[in-house]
Design an enzyme around this catalytic site. Structure first.
Site, PDB file in Angstrom:
ATOM      1  CG  HIS A   8      46.332  10.614  75.545  1.00 30.10           C
ATOM      2  ND1 HIS A   8      45.641  10.845  74.374  1.00 30.10           N
ATOM      3  CD2 HIS A   8      47.010  11.765  75.823  1.00 30.10           C
ATOM      4  CE1 HIS A   8      45.890  12.074  73.962  1.00 30.10           C
ATOM      5  NE2 HIS A   8      46.706  12.660  74.818  1.00 30.10           N
ATOM      6  CB  CYS A  34      42.519   5.571  71.431  1.00 31.91           C
ATOM      7  SG  CYS A  34      41.915   7.058  70.622  1.00 31.91           S
TER       8      CYS A  34
END
Length: 676
Positions: A306, A355
């Site tokens: 993440h 991301c």
């Protein structure tokens, strides 16, 4: 009395081997049998030579006809019998290039040898070999384009697997080169008229294939060739976070990190690969990585997990990041690059499969004072600004889509930015992420540096020895141990590293005792280490790696999160067996002290600053390797398609919607998992 001699293939001391067989036959059978007309043995199918990747399973076969029962024995070129190879088929796991021959004999003292079969082993990654490969030529190495001075040596190499081994034929500018029929084309003193484009035909009885063409430019001796870039060393740190405490779990970082680590090792990198790190552990690992860098070194940092972007800065989310998280809970990528540049590296590469959604723009930025322009820095982003990165189930395994294409191209001997451009093009053609994910490349390369550049250590041997000692500390495996129990059973305990912080112990019962039966072995560790990959949906990827590492052990024990280990690790081996006399089920135990294996010896939990010490003091009672799963969010996955690597943050910091991680329409993303 005499009997017929068999003409044997030429092997060392073949006469001695034949004489032993003749004498044994003479002693075993009565002389009258030799007066009978005996049908000779005829080999109707000889074993076929092969050229295969290392560790590839190969079967050599021989077929013979003769009177009565035929016996078989396989030998290697050094006259050694292949243990247990007494059948017409010999199946081996190819480890090195070796010659094999099969002897066929009958009960009438007839003996004949097959033709020699060569098992040629190329120590090249076999991941590109098709799953249903039938032996057609598979080109593993294509010739490289190059520039050569007149009078110097030209060398072009092609390598291909095949059953039988492929035949090579080289061409220049489309014209056949009659005498160039080996995998390596070499011209000792090249002339100007030998320039042009070269290509090689690779064929066997199944198929013909062609290599990619290689352009060869021949320059005169007064033309200066640009110096070939070199590195004084190559060092890589790979981190994959997947088991999050407060955010959706991921699947792909396990295989992504493992496969990329193997590829980088082929390129000569010293690799440290770590899974599931907290904020303090990530920063401590990065500090150790930075210490391994120095002038002229190639440094590569890779992260899968993440992440998000905040005002142009990229942040990596540790597994212990709270909900909601702030920049101080995460690791700033630009700070990592700054520290790499401070070490005067010749090439600094950061690859991020995460991301980059904009999040919490009102928070203060990390305080980073940039250095002057030093050049040779490369950022490879899995996706562009304010966008998401995805992972997908591909052929039964999970992979980040960016890393999937990165691993496809990373071994190419091209400038690192060109490699990333090919990754970008492949990802752009992937229909799963069309309009959702696009690679972004930022760089300050001022030289054509490649990850395949050679290492030149001249003048840097002292620094190299220091880096080597530090790197080995994080990668040293415990030694294999053979335990002898009171009952006479012998158990071998060995070890393998899946990652620098994940160790696997294997136990194999080697011999049984005189009064034992139904022997089984169990392993446990002291202190006890929880296997954080054993939960539902989490173990498949790690189990597949175990199958690649082991040879049918009787018991395995996976030891995770070794970076948390603060004391010596002891492996307890419990042997369970049935006593043949009393029929009682008994247990004996022994233990093996393996110290602080792999990254545990680096003491990442002792990062030297006050905040880390304070947090460590408060967490000292936590069990080693234990990450509580009682309130951990479940893995976010669906039946098929890509999944986003996006970590949601529940709290809004302002009333403005743009300051939160944006969610795509639920229906649109039903097949996706985000790394965000």
């Amino acid at each position: 009395m005499s009997h017929k001699k068999i003409v044997m293939p030429k092997v060392p001391n073949a006469d001695i081997l034949q004489k032993k067989e003749d004498n044994a036959a003479m002693n075993e059978y009565p002389s009258k049998i030799f007066r009978i007309m005996i049908r000779e043995i005829v080999i109707v199918r000889h074993p076929v030579s092969v050229c295969v990747p290392v560790n590839y399973k190969v079967t050599l076969s021989v077929s013979a006809e003769g009177a009565g029962t035929l016996n078989y024995q396989w030998f290697t070129a050094d006259e050694q019998e292949v243990c247990g190879a007494t059948k017409a088929d010999l199946t081996i796991e190819a480890q090195k290039t070796q010659l094999y021959v099969c002897r066929v004999n009958d009960q009438f003292c007839n003996c004949v040898f097959s033709d020699w079969a060569k098992v040629k082993v190329l120590d090249i990654d076999k991941s590109g070999v098709p799953g249903q490969w039938r032996g057609e030529p598979h080109i593993a190495v294509n010739p490289r384009s190059q520039t050569v001075r007149q009078g110097e040596k030209l060398t072009l190499r092609c390598a291909a697997f095949g059953i039988p081994p492929p035949h090579y034929q080289w061409f220049r500018n489309g014209q056949l080169l009659l005498d160039k029929t080996r995998d390596t084309l070499q011209i000792d003193h090249v002339t100007a008229d030998q320039g042009g484009w070269y290509i090689c035909s690779v064929s066997n009885v199944q198929e013909e294939k062609w290599t990619k063409p290689a352009d060869v430019d021949i320059v005169s001796t007064d033309q200066l060739l640009p110096p070939v870039p070199t590195a004084t060393d190559k060092v890589a740190l790979l981190i994959g976070n997947l088991n999050y405490s407060h955010h959706p779990g991921l699947m792909a970082p396990t295989m992504d990190v493992h496969e990329l680590a193997n590829l980088l090792q082929q390129l000569g990198f010293r690799v440290v690969s770590l899974l599931d790190l907290t904020k303090e552990e990530m920063q401590a690992a990065i500090d150790k990585f930075i210490q391994l860098l120095d002038k002229g070194v190639y440094g590569l940092f890779y992260y899968a997990g993440h992440g998000y972007e905040h005002s142009g800065r990229n942040y990596l989310v540790p597994i212990d990041a709270p909900q909601p998280y702030r920049p101080e809970n995460c690791v700033c990528v630009q700070r990592v690059m700054l520290d790499m540049q401070k070490r005067r590296t010749a090439l600094s590469v950061i690859l991020l499969d995460t991301c980059r959604k904009w999040y919490n723009q009102d928070f203060l930025l990390s305080n980073i004072t940039p250095l002057g322009p030093s050049g040779n820095t490369v950022y490879g982003y899995a996706t562009c600004e304010d966008a998401e990165a995805f992972e997908v189930q591909d052929g039964g395994k999970s992979t980040g889509i960016f890393t999937k294409y990165l691993n496809k191209h990373i071994l190419q001997s091209e400038k690192v930015t060109h490699v990333l451009e090919q990754v970008s093009e492949d990802l752009g053609r992937d229909p799963l992420v069309t309009g959702k994910q696009a690679v972004e490349i930022k760089h300050t390369l001022k030289e054509p540096r490649s990850l395949t550049d050679p290492v030149r250590t001249a003048g840097h041997t002292r620094e190299l020895r220091q880096r080597d000692a530090c790197w080995r500390q994080a990668n040293e495996l415990p030694r294999k141990k053979r335990l002898v129990f009171v009952c006479g059973v012998e158990v071998e305990v060995s070890f393998s590293a899946l990652f620098s912080n994940v160790l696997v112990a294997f136990a194999i019962v080697k011999t049984t005792g005189p009064r034992t039966q139904d022997c089984t072995v169990t392993l446990r560790s002291v202190p006890a280490i929880e296997d954080i990959f054993s939960g539902p949906g989490r173990s498949e990827e790690m189990d597949s790696l175990l199958l690649m590492q082991s040879e049918n052990p009787d018991c395995t024990l996976r030891l995770c999160a070794l970076q948390k280990l603060q004391e010596s690790l002891v492996i307890k081996v419990d042997l369970h067996y049935t006593h043949t006399d009393s029929k009682l089920r008994l247990t004996e135990s022994q233990q093996v002290d393996i110290g602080k294996p792999l990254v545990a010896s680096c003491k990442l939990y002792k990062r030297n600053h006050a905040g880390a010490a304070k947090r460590q003091e408060g967490a000292s009672a936590q069990s080693v390797g234990n990450i509580s799963s009682s309130n951990k969010p479940p893995l976010r996955q669906t039946a098929a398609g890509p999944f986003t690597r996006k970590a949601e943050c529940a709290a809004k910091v302002t009333a403005t919607r743009s300051n939160e991680p944006e969610e795509n329409d639920e229906n649109e993303l039903q097949d996706f998992t985000l790394r965000h």
